[in-house]
Design a protein around this motif. Structure first.
Motif, PDB file in Angstrom:
ATOM      1  N   VAL A  49       0.684  -1.285   0.179  1.00 38.75           N
ATOM      2  CA  VAL A  49       0.137   0.348   0.092  1.00 38.75           C
ATOM      3  C   VAL A  49       0.774   1.389  -0.034  1.00 38.75           C
ATOM      4  CG1 VAL A  49      -1.695   1.315   1.284  1.00 38.75           C
ATOM      5  CG2 VAL A  49      -2.203  -1.217   0.987  1.00 38.75           C
ATOM      6  N   LEU A  50       1.942   1.193   0.777  1.00 39.10           N
ATOM      7  CA  LEU A  50       2.874   2.389   0.782  1.00 39.10           C
ATOM      8  C   LEU A  50       3.459   2.426  -0.556  1.00 39.10           C
ATOM      9  CD1 LEU A  50       4.437   2.125   4.512  1.00 39.10           C
ATOM     10  CD2 LEU A  50       2.697   3.789   3.511  1.00 39.10           C
ATOM     11  N   PRO A 109       1.062   2.196  -6.029  1.00 36.06           N
ATOM     12  CA  PRO A 109      -0.140   3.269  -6.068  1.00 36.06           C
ATOM     13  C   PRO A 109      -1.219   2.438  -6.436  1.00 36.06           C
ATOM     14  CG  PRO A 109       1.627   4.347  -7.239  1.00 36.06           C
ATOM     15  CD  PRO A 109       2.280   2.913  -6.812  1.00 36.06           C
ATOM     16  N   ARG A 168      -3.622   1.114  -3.624  1.00 32.60           N
ATOM     17  CA  ARG A 168      -4.429   1.829  -3.150  1.00 32.60           C
ATOM     18  C   ARG A 168      -5.928   2.334  -3.814  1.00 32.60           C
ATOM     19  NH1 ARG A 168      -0.095   6.083  -3.401  1.00 32.60           N
ATOM     20  NH2 ARG A 168       1.763   4.681  -2.600  1.00 32.60           N
ATOM     21  N   THR A 169      -6.148   1.135  -4.716  1.00 33.83           N
ATOM     22  CA  THR A 169      -7.359   1.616  -5.415  1.00 33.83           C
ATOM     23  C   THR A 169      -8.338   0.629  -5.021  1.00 33.83           C
ATOM     24  OG1 THR A 169      -6.563  -0.140  -7.250  1.00 33.83           O
ATOM     25  CG2 THR A 169      -5.951   2.376  -7.590  1.00 33.83           C
ATOM     26  N   ASN A 170      -9.649   0.965  -5.853  1.00 31.73           N
ATOM     27  CA  ASN A 170     -10.753   0.111  -5.526  1.00 31.73           C
ATOM     28  C   ASN A 170     -11.139  -0.749  -6.732  1.00 31.73           C
ATOM     29  OD1 ASN A 170     -13.158  -0.915  -4.558  1.00 31.73           O
ATOM     30  ND2 ASN A 170     -14.257   1.183  -4.957  1.00 31.73           N
ATOM     31  N   PRO A 225      -6.723  -1.703   0.033  1.00 29.26           N
ATOM     32  CA  PRO A 225      -5.945  -1.436   1.633  1.00 29.26           C
ATOM     33  C   PRO A 225      -6.963  -1.970   2.618  1.00 29.26           C
ATOM     34  CG  PRO A 225      -5.804   0.571   0.394  1.00 29.26           C
ATOM     35  CD  PRO A 225      -6.930  -0.283  -0.483  1.00 29.26           C
TER      36      PRO A 225
END
Length: 61
Positions: free
Chosen positions: A24-25, A28, A31-33, A41
């Motif tokens: 997650v860090l 990118p 961090r999505t849907n 996440p």
């Protein structure tokens, strides 16, 4: 649950949580849907963390 199984499960959850946090860090895309499984996440960080918390609560109680 047998203590050896809970220790192995805790180790697996800590490893998965560490990998999830790093993903997650650093990525990118993590961090999505997505349409298939939803908010990544949640599955990469929140679910392993809550499972580890629940395992510790069961072992302590």
């Amino acid at each position: 649950m047998h203590p050896a199984h809970s220790t192995r499960a805790a180790s697996f959850l800590r490893t998965f949580l560490t990998i999830g946090v790093l993903a997650v860090l650093l990525l990118p895309m993590a961090r999505t849907n997505t349409q298939l499984i939803g908010f990544l996440p949640l599955w990469l960080v929140a679910m392993p963390a809550s499972a580890l918390w629940a395992l510790r609560r069961v072992r302590a109680g």
